[in-house]
Write an enzyme that holds these catalytic residues in place. Structure first.
Site, PDB file in Angstrom:
ATOM      1  N   PHE A 189       0.663  -1.222   0.069  1.00 51.58           N
ATOM      2  CA  PHE A 189      -0.151  -0.022  -0.043  1.00 51.58           C
ATOM      3  C   PHE A 189       0.901   1.720   0.243  1.00 51.58           C
ATOM      4  O   PHE A 189       0.961   2.301   0.792  1.00 51.58           O
ATOM      5  CB  PHE A 189      -1.060   0.236   1.624  1.00 51.58           C
ATOM      6  N   HIS A 190       1.568   1.563  -0.867  1.00 53.63           N
ATOM      7  CA  HIS A 190       2.194   2.854  -1.173  1.00 53.63           C
ATOM      8  C   HIS A 190       3.001   2.148  -2.191  1.00 53.63           C
ATOM      9  O   HIS A 190       3.424   0.958  -3.096  1.00 53.63           O
ATOM     10  CB  HIS A 190       4.029   3.003  -0.324  1.00 53.63           C
TER      11      HIS A 190
END
Ligand code: T46
Length: 316
Positions: free
Chosen positions: A48-49
């Site tokens: 999630f980046h």
């Protein structure tokens, strides 16, 4: 997003298998760090980046997991379940890892040491920085076109009687021909060709270097009724370098893989894997295609380029 799937050569004999990962040779950067992720709770996704500069290659040396990549234009899903398979995660690609098997060991080769300042951990910040990059005033729109979005990349051309809605995002160096309609929730990558009379409705994501032939139609509602609107339209994804032949219809919710080829007049009702040729109504699998567009022979070789695709294609 360029093709992110990687396949490594296995050196095998009766003692077993060996795979060698070497900087610049089969890994496209100098490797400065290796880390691995294991003992992951299958219910807990990671990632999630995106990274500002870091490039990475992910390899599941044991077990499996699912990797989702999103470069702001195209979202793709990859299952990693073989040690000779890798995923290249380039800089500025949002990535998530899901469905870790209990025996999963995810090894990551990275182009730099760990730097927290290289992470973008908020999806809205990521989207904003991607958008900021593609906006340009240096595009051409014909005086008879109606272009309502500001989000158009350099050197793109939009021709007469084409209507682009305010929310649409269009990359660099695209050519959008006459009488085309591009709705709001639509993303086109770079170097996309859209011939005349194409309808691209909310929910369609088109990658880089995609060819869309004349009069192609995308749908976005599987059960349409007049004046009844679904909460969210189905997403249709056309991955990089895919080509869609004239007058085809792509039914909502399907994914067309990288370098796939859809023959003229087809109705696509299923996901189409990378490097495959489909046509007909409904379109069915007809063989494999080269990156140049030529059909591969029975040995999976392109007789125009002499390239062998045996290790690249997913067999159907
Ligand atoms: C990525 C995906 C694929 C370090 O101190 N050194 C390191 O080299 C790494 C990779 C992480 N860390 C620290 C940073 C955090 O405090 O370890 C902690 C967990 O990292 P994170 O929550 O970022 O882990 P993932 O699995 O979400 O992401 C990792 C990598 O960090 C990331 O770069 O691309 O794997």
């Amino acid at each position: 997003m360029e093709n992110s799937n990687m396949k490594f050569q296995v050196i095998g004999d009766e003692r077993g298998s060996l795979i060698s990962l070497e900087a610049i040779k089969n890994i496209p950067f100098n490797i400065k760090r290796v880390y691995y992720i294991y003992n992951v709770d299958p219910k807990l996704p990671r990632g999630f980046h995106a990274h500002l500069e870091l490039q990475q290659v992910l390899v599941c040396v044991s077990g499996s997991c699912k990797v989702i990549l999103d470069d702001g234009h195209v979202k793709s899903e990859h299952i990693l379940n073989e040690p000779d398979q890798g995923i290249l995660v380039d800089k500025m690609v949002w990535h998530e890892m899901h469905n870790f098997s209990e025996d999963c060991i995810l090894m990551v080769l990275a182009s730099d040491i760990y730097k927290e300042e290289d992470y973008i951990r908020n999806f809205d910040d990521f989207r904003t920085s991607i958008k900021g990059k593609s906006i340009s005033n240096n595009y051409f729109s014909h005086e008879k076109s109606l272009v309502e979005t500001n989000n158009i990349g350099e050197n793109t051309k939009i021709w007469a009687y084409t209507h682009v809605f305010p929310g649409a995002e269009i990359g660099e160096n695209c050519n959008i021909n006459d009488h085309t309609l591009i709705e709001n929730d639509v993303v086109l990558g770079n170097n996309v060709t859209v011939k005349s009379g194409v309808h691209i409705w909310d929910g369609v994501r088109i990658g880089n270097n995609v060819f869309i032939g004349p009069s192609v139609v995308f749908t976005n509602d599987l059960n349409p009724r007049s004046k009844r609107y679904p909460e969210k339209f189905a997403q249709t994804i056309i991955n990089n370098y895919a080509s869609i032949g004239a007058n085809s219809t792509i039914v909502a919710g399907n994914i067309i893989g990288e370098y796939a080829m859809i023959g003229a007049g087809s109705v696509v009702t299923k996901d189409v894997p990378p490097y495959t040729l489909w046509y007909g109504n409904p379109a069915v699998f007809r063989g494999y295609v080269c990156e140049c567009g030529n059909k591969l022979n029975s040995q999976y070789i392109c007789q125009l380029c002499n390239k062998n695709f045996k290790d690249k294609i997913e067999f159907i």
